[in-house]
Design a protein around this motif. Structure first.
Motif, PDB file in Angstrom:
ATOM      1  N   SER A 179      -4.088   2.442  -0.136  1.00 51.19           N
ATOM      2  CA  SER A 179      -3.025   2.563   0.877  1.00 51.19           C
ATOM      3  C   SER A 179      -2.698   4.038   1.107  1.00 51.19           C
ATOM      4  O   SER A 179      -2.407   4.460   2.222  1.00 51.19           O
ATOM      5  CB  SER A 179      -1.784   1.811   0.407  1.00 51.19           C
ATOM      6  N   THR A 232      -6.093  -4.189   5.009  1.00 57.58           N
ATOM      7  CA  THR A 232      -4.723  -4.742   4.960  1.00 57.58           C
ATOM      8  C   THR A 232      -3.686  -3.773   5.546  1.00 57.58           C
ATOM      9  O   THR A 232      -2.568  -3.666   5.054  1.00 57.58           O
ATOM     10  CB  THR A 232      -4.290  -5.128   3.523  1.00 57.58           C
ATOM     11  N   THR A 273      -1.069  -2.380   8.087  1.00 57.08           N
ATOM     12  CA  THR A 273      -0.109  -2.786   9.117  1.00 57.08           C
ATOM     13  C   THR A 273      -0.061  -1.761  10.242  1.00 57.08           C
ATOM     14  O   THR A 273      -0.055  -0.552   9.999  1.00 57.08           O
ATOM     15  CB  THR A 273       1.305  -2.893   8.502  1.00 57.08           C
ATOM     16  N   TYR A 294      -3.111  -1.693  -6.096  1.00 57.15           N
ATOM     17  CA  TYR A 294      -2.526  -3.000  -6.429  1.00 57.15           C
ATOM     18  C   TYR A 294      -2.932  -3.499  -7.809  1.00 57.15           C
ATOM     19  O   TYR A 294      -2.184  -4.248  -8.443  1.00 57.15           O
ATOM     20  CB  TYR A 294      -2.831  -4.011  -5.320  1.00 57.15           C
ATOM     21  N   ASP A 311       2.570  -7.469   0.874  1.00 54.09           N
ATOM     22  CA  ASP A 311       2.380  -8.572   1.813  1.00 54.09           C
ATOM     23  C   ASP A 311       2.121  -9.884   1.070  1.00 54.09           C
ATOM     24  O   ASP A 311       1.425  -9.890   0.043  1.00 54.09           O
ATOM     25  CB  ASP A 311       1.195  -8.268   2.722  1.00 54.09           C
TER      26      ASP A 311
HETATM   27  N1  GLU Z   1       0.199  -4.035   4.961  1.00 57.07           N
HETATM   28  C1  GLU Z   1       0.960  -3.091   4.211  1.00 57.07           C
HETATM   29  C2  GLU Z   1       0.568  -1.677   4.578  1.00 57.07           C
HETATM   30  O1  GLU Z   1      -0.206  -1.468   5.446  1.00 57.07           O
HETATM   31  C3  GLU Z   1       0.852  -3.298   2.732  1.00 57.07           C
HETATM   32  C4  GLU Z   1      -0.541  -3.520   2.220  1.00 57.07           C
HETATM   33  C5  GLU Z   1      -1.230  -2.227   1.860  1.00 57.07           C
HETATM   34  O2  GLU Z   1      -0.665  -1.431   1.088  1.00 57.07           O
HETATM   35  O3  GLU Z   1      -2.347  -2.020   2.330  1.00 57.07           O
HETATM   36  O4  GLU Z   1       1.058  -0.734   4.022  1.00 57.07           O
END
Ligand code: GLU
Length: 268
Positions: free
Chosen positions: A97, A115, A117, A186, A204
């Motif tokens: 992230s 993942t 957003t 994670y 999420d």
């Molecule tokens: N979807 C969220 C984000 O983009 C949490 C998942 C992630 O850390 O990739 O930050």
């Protein structure tokens, strides 16, 4: 006067020649990449996707095979095939992230399917495709925990989250009294939860389901309290690549291939 003008002219010609040479010189690959990622993908016959290695169901490195597996991996593979047939080989590079925007902008990856957003803040730094998955932020706790919803994250509670995620920003806003501990990825955050370093882990729901699936003594509580529409991110200024990805995504949805991939990974 005449002489001075000539000198200026000469300097201009030299500068222009230098600029032209730089444009056609040895550094061509990176120069082109800066300009047009799609053209470079076609030239190299490979597309590099940035994917997670720490996120069960979306992008997880299988320690026994060394392969990265998940919804984001299968989707990106199908998108590459839809866009380029067998001509362009998909390759995968790990992003977290925290690192994904940087790796996109320095050209190490062509597209991030991880993942991620779509947010207005992130749109200032990268371009996004249409939404390819809808998630929402939630909480994961040990079964029997006193924390059953976001309202229980009062003073004295600790929430675990991952650096660079929307989850850390949202939880600080929505549970301002709780202490937030941030981890690199994670896998580390879940290990910390299991070690009792926090009362809940937040991200999420779709990611938390992967953790609960891995260890059934953990469960999601309190429903979702944000909307997290996932998009594929590319370096800013590559609208053509965004258009191609959107076209391919639509074809995969129309043909039923998207649902097939989704059903394989996402059960909840
Ligand atoms: N979807 C969220 C984000 O983009 C949490 C998942 C992630 O850390 O990739 O930050």
């Amino acid at each position: 006067m005449f002489k001075k003008r000539n000198v200026v002219k000469m300097a201009l010609v030299t500068t222009m020649a230098a600029l032209l040479l730089a444009g056609c010189g040895g550094d061509k690959a990176s120069t082109d990449k800066d300009k047009d990622v799609l053209a470079q993908i076609k030239e190299d016959k490979k597309i590099v996707f940035g994917v997670k290695h720490d996120t069960r169901l979306f992008g997880l490195k299988n320690p026994s095979t060394g392969e990265v597996e998940g919804f984001d991996i299968d989707l990106s593979k199908a998108l590459a095939e839809e866009m380029f047939g067998k001509d362009v080989k998909p390759e995968y590079v790990e992003v977290t992230s925290k690192t994904r925007v940087g790796l996109l902008n320095n050209g190490k990856v062509d597209a991030v399917v991880a993942t991620m957003t779509i947010t207005d803040e992130r749109k200032k730094e990268v371009d996004f495709t249409d939404v390819y998955f809808e998630a929402g932020q939630s909480l994961l706790v040990k079964k029997g925990s006193k924390v059953q919803s976001i309202d229980d994250l009062k003073k004295g509670t600790t929430v675990l989250a991952v650096k660079g995620s929307t989850s850390t920003i949202n939880i600080r806003e929505k549970a301002p009294e709780a202490t937030v501990l941030e981890f690199e990825n994670y896998a580390e955050a879940f290990t910390a939860l299991k070690a009792g370093k926090g009362d809940a882990l937040t991200t999420d729901d779709a990611i938390l389901y992967g953790m609960a699936d891995e260890d059934p003594s953990y469960e999601l509580v309190g429903g979702t309290f944000t909307e997290e529409p996932y998009g594929i991110a590319v370096k800013k200024g590559n609208q053509e690549l965004v258009d191609e990805l959107n076209k391919a995504l639509k074809s995969l949805k129309d043909s039923g291939k998207y649902d097939e991939i989704k059903d394989k990974w996402i059960k909840n």
